[in-house]
Design a protein around this motif. Structure first.
Motif, PDB file in Angstrom:
ATOM      1  N   GLN A  34       5.592   3.556 -29.163  1.00 49.82           N
ATOM      2  CA  GLN A  34       4.836   3.476 -30.494  1.00 49.82           C
ATOM      3  C   GLN A  34       3.486   4.073 -30.718  1.00 49.82           C
ATOM      4  O   GLN A  34       3.173   4.590 -31.597  1.00 49.82           O
ATOM      5  CB  GLN A  34       4.766   1.840 -30.968  1.00 49.82           C
ATOM      6  CG  GLN A  34       4.513   1.232 -32.070  1.00 49.82           C
ATOM      7  CD  GLN A  34       4.603  -0.118 -32.123  1.00 49.82           C
ATOM      8  OE1 GLN A  34       3.663  -0.883 -32.304  1.00 49.82           O
ATOM      9  NE2 GLN A  34       5.719  -0.746 -31.791  1.00 49.82           N
ATOM     10  N   ARG A  94      10.707  11.223 -33.825  1.00 54.05           N
ATOM     11  CA  ARG A  94      11.053  10.281 -32.753  1.00 54.05           C
ATOM     12  C   ARG A  94      12.412   9.741 -32.593  1.00 54.05           C
ATOM     13  O   ARG A  94      13.219   9.616 -33.647  1.00 54.05           O
ATOM     14  CB  ARG A  94      10.111   9.147 -32.673  1.00 54.05           C
ATOM     15  CG  ARG A  94       8.696   9.612 -32.478  1.00 54.05           C
ATOM     16  CD  ARG A  94       7.653   8.474 -32.617  1.00 54.05           C
ATOM     17  NE  ARG A  94       7.416   8.409 -34.101  1.00 54.05           N
ATOM     18  CZ  ARG A  94       6.435   7.873 -34.777  1.00 54.05           C
ATOM     19  NH1 ARG A  94       5.593   6.999 -34.068  1.00 54.05           N
ATOM     20  NH2 ARG A  94       6.328   7.554 -35.888  1.00 54.05           N
ATOM     21  N   ALA A 147       8.900   2.586 -31.652  1.00 54.22           N
ATOM     22  CA  ALA A 147       8.753   2.825 -33.032  1.00 54.22           C
ATOM     23  C   ALA A 147       9.734   2.358 -33.913  1.00 54.22           C
ATOM     24  O   ALA A 147       9.517   1.800 -34.850  1.00 54.22           O
ATOM     25  CB  ALA A 147       9.052   4.397 -33.245  1.00 54.22           C
ATOM     26  N   HIS A 179       5.432  -3.909 -34.269  1.00 54.44           N
ATOM     27  CA  HIS A 179       3.920  -3.096 -34.241  1.00 54.44           C
ATOM     28  C   HIS A 179       3.221  -4.044 -33.294  1.00 54.44           C
ATOM     29  O   HIS A 179       3.202  -5.249 -32.819  1.00 54.44           O
ATOM     30  CB  HIS A 179       3.368  -3.482 -35.569  1.00 54.44           C
ATOM     31  CG  HIS A 179       1.993  -2.355 -35.711  1.00 54.44           C
ATOM     32  ND1 HIS A 179       0.834  -2.790 -35.224  1.00 54.44           N
ATOM     33  CD2 HIS A 179       2.111  -1.196 -36.683  1.00 54.44           C
ATOM     34  CE1 HIS A 179       0.103  -2.006 -35.162  1.00 54.44           C
ATOM     35  NE2 HIS A 179       0.548  -1.102 -36.035  1.00 54.44           N
ATOM     36  N   CYS A 217      11.616  -1.470 -37.464  1.00 53.32           N
ATOM     37  CA  CYS A 217      10.922  -0.348 -37.572  1.00 53.32           C
ATOM     38  C   CYS A 217       9.484  -1.121 -37.594  1.00 53.32           C
ATOM     39  O   CYS A 217       9.056  -2.139 -38.268  1.00 53.32           O
ATOM     40  CB  CYS A 217      11.015   0.309 -38.769  1.00 53.32           C
ATOM     41  SG  CYS A 217       9.859   1.761 -38.641  1.00 53.32           S
ATOM     42  N   ASP A 244      10.919   8.501 -39.301  1.00 59.39           N
ATOM     43  CA  ASP A 244      11.869   8.773 -38.067  1.00 59.39           C
ATOM     44  C   ASP A 244      13.285   8.014 -38.260  1.00 59.39           C
ATOM     45  O   ASP A 244      14.388   8.445 -38.029  1.00 59.39           O
ATOM     46  CB  ASP A 244      11.410   8.566 -36.832  1.00 59.39           C
ATOM     47  CG  ASP A 244      10.059   9.407 -36.804  1.00 59.39           C
ATOM     48  OD1 ASP A 244      10.354  10.600 -36.511  1.00 59.39           O
ATOM     49  OD2 ASP A 244       9.045   8.959 -36.671  1.00 59.39           O
ATOM     50  N   ALA A 299       6.599   5.569 -38.848  1.00 53.14           N
ATOM     51  CA  ALA A 299       7.847   5.396 -37.918  1.00 53.14           C
ATOM     52  C   ALA A 299       8.985   5.242 -38.902  1.00 53.14           C
ATOM     53  O   ALA A 299      10.080   5.583 -38.573  1.00 53.14           O
ATOM     54  CB  ALA A 299       7.758   4.231 -37.137  1.00 53.14           C
TER      55      ALA A 299
END
Length: 364
Positions: free
Chosen positions: A219, A213, A167, A147, A177, A185, A182
């Motif tokens: 992101q 995505r 992401a 992140h 992730c 995805d 996210a």
């Protein structure tokens, strides 16, 4: 792709059932957790049988409180899951689900993850869970999605890991992730490896998801962007800026790599971001500095160096101009307002929502 073939070790269409063990960290993101589980649930619906199952693990088997103060009940304690892992390979993947808080060290959790690696059980980390996997030494030399608000701290603590502002990422049997939505995805991508794109399309229809995505996708929107940028040259320059915050490149060098002229880049930045490339670059570096100030114990001078400022006095000057206070005052304010988790002096906690509000109030 060779990478996808290697990363598909967990998910090949030959096996008919997958079991996921979700270990929920304290203050985990309920949004991220539910996104992951919903993909598995909807996959079962779309396929017409239960090809996926999941269980929730907590440290002591008791309910776990999420960051939004809603608790989720656990199916088992970590001790029991470790015993189960040692006896069989019933678990198809171990999922460590965190949130914005920096997880505290946990030797038992680290031991379980290492046991999973020895038994070739793939690891999936979400949000702060990636820090757990990295701290256990299981992501060295790997590519991990982190992140963006945790990225500065992550880069400083784990220089041997290729951390990305994407992401999600697949690197062999490690799937990481950034959090938020996210995981939806990422788990769709895992289901696609198992059952193909037709099932993924049906899941998206059920979830009213209009786009998904891919691994490695960006992101977040660029700083200050009001709309999604589509100009490839601008995105390339921004990507180069984000990758060189500790050693800033001359803007002319960035422009040369973009494939268009300096004048065109200046015009595009002004139109889409409302500022010059130089100003945007400086704001990225200052944003990284602020995150380091509130999420690490690095001395201010080391924060300055980590953000490409050779002179601490210059760093303090531009930081004060941008945020209205000195760097050390930001750190003091974060601790006084409870934005730092003082219960764990080894690792500081970071509440991203509060930090974002703090940033906005300072720049208003």
């Amino acid at each position: 792709m060779a990478e996808d073939e290697e990363g598909a070790g967990m998910l090949t269409a030959q096996t008919t059932h997958r079991s996921f063990s979700f270990y929920l960290l304290p203050s985990f993101s309920l949004q991220a957790f539910s996104c992951a589980v919903e993909v598995l649930r909807l996959a079962n619906e779309a396929i017409g049988r239960n090809v996926y199952s999941w269980q929730v693990i907590s440290e002591d088997g008791q309910p776990i409180m999420s960051s939004c103060r809603l608790a989720v009940s656990a199916d088992s304690a970590l001790r029991n899951e470790r015993e189960r892992t040692q006896k069989s390979n019933a678990t198809s993947a171990a999922v460590i689900c965190g949130g914005s808080a920096i997880p505290r060290p946990d030797r038992q959790l680290d031991a379980w993850l290492r046991e999973c690696r020895i038994r070739r059980i793939p690891l999936i980390s979400i949000g702060g869970g990636t820090i757990v996997v990295a701290r256990a030494g299981l992501a060295d030399g790997r590519r991990c999605a982190v992140h963006w608000e945790q990225l500065p701290l992550f880069c400083e603590q784990f220089p041997g890991i290729e951390s990305t502002q994407t992401a999600f990422e697949h690197d062999g049997d490690l799937h990481t992730c950034s959090g938020g939505d996210a995981p939806f995805d990422m788990f769709l991508h895992l289901v696609e490896r198992d059952h193909g794109s037709a099932i993924v399309n049906r899941i998206c229809e059920k979830a009213i998801a209009y786009r998904t995505r891919s691994a490695g996708e960006r992101q977040r929107l660029p700083l200050h962007s009001r709309v999604k940028l589509n100009h490839k040259a601008v995105m390339k320059v921004i990507g180069l800026m984000e990758a060189s915050l500790d050693e800033p490149m001359p803007v002319d060098d960035l422009v040369a790599l973009s494939g268009i002229s300096r004048r065109q880049i200046e015009r595009l930045f002004d139109r889409e971001l409302g500022r010059s490339p130089n100003r945007y670059y400086m704001e990225l570096r200052l944003e990284r500095a602020q995150l380091l100030l509130v999420s690490t114990n690095l001395p201010v001078v080391e924060v300055a160096v980590a953000c490409g400022f050779i002179s601490p006095s210059h760093f303090s000057k531009v930081y004060r101009e941008a945020y209205g206070c000195a760097p050390h005052q930001t750190r003091l304010a974060a601790r006084a307002d409870g934005r730092v988790d003082l219960m764990d002096p080894a690792l500081l906690g970071l509440n991203c929502t509060e930090l974002s509000q703090h940033r906005l109030s300072m720049t208003a």
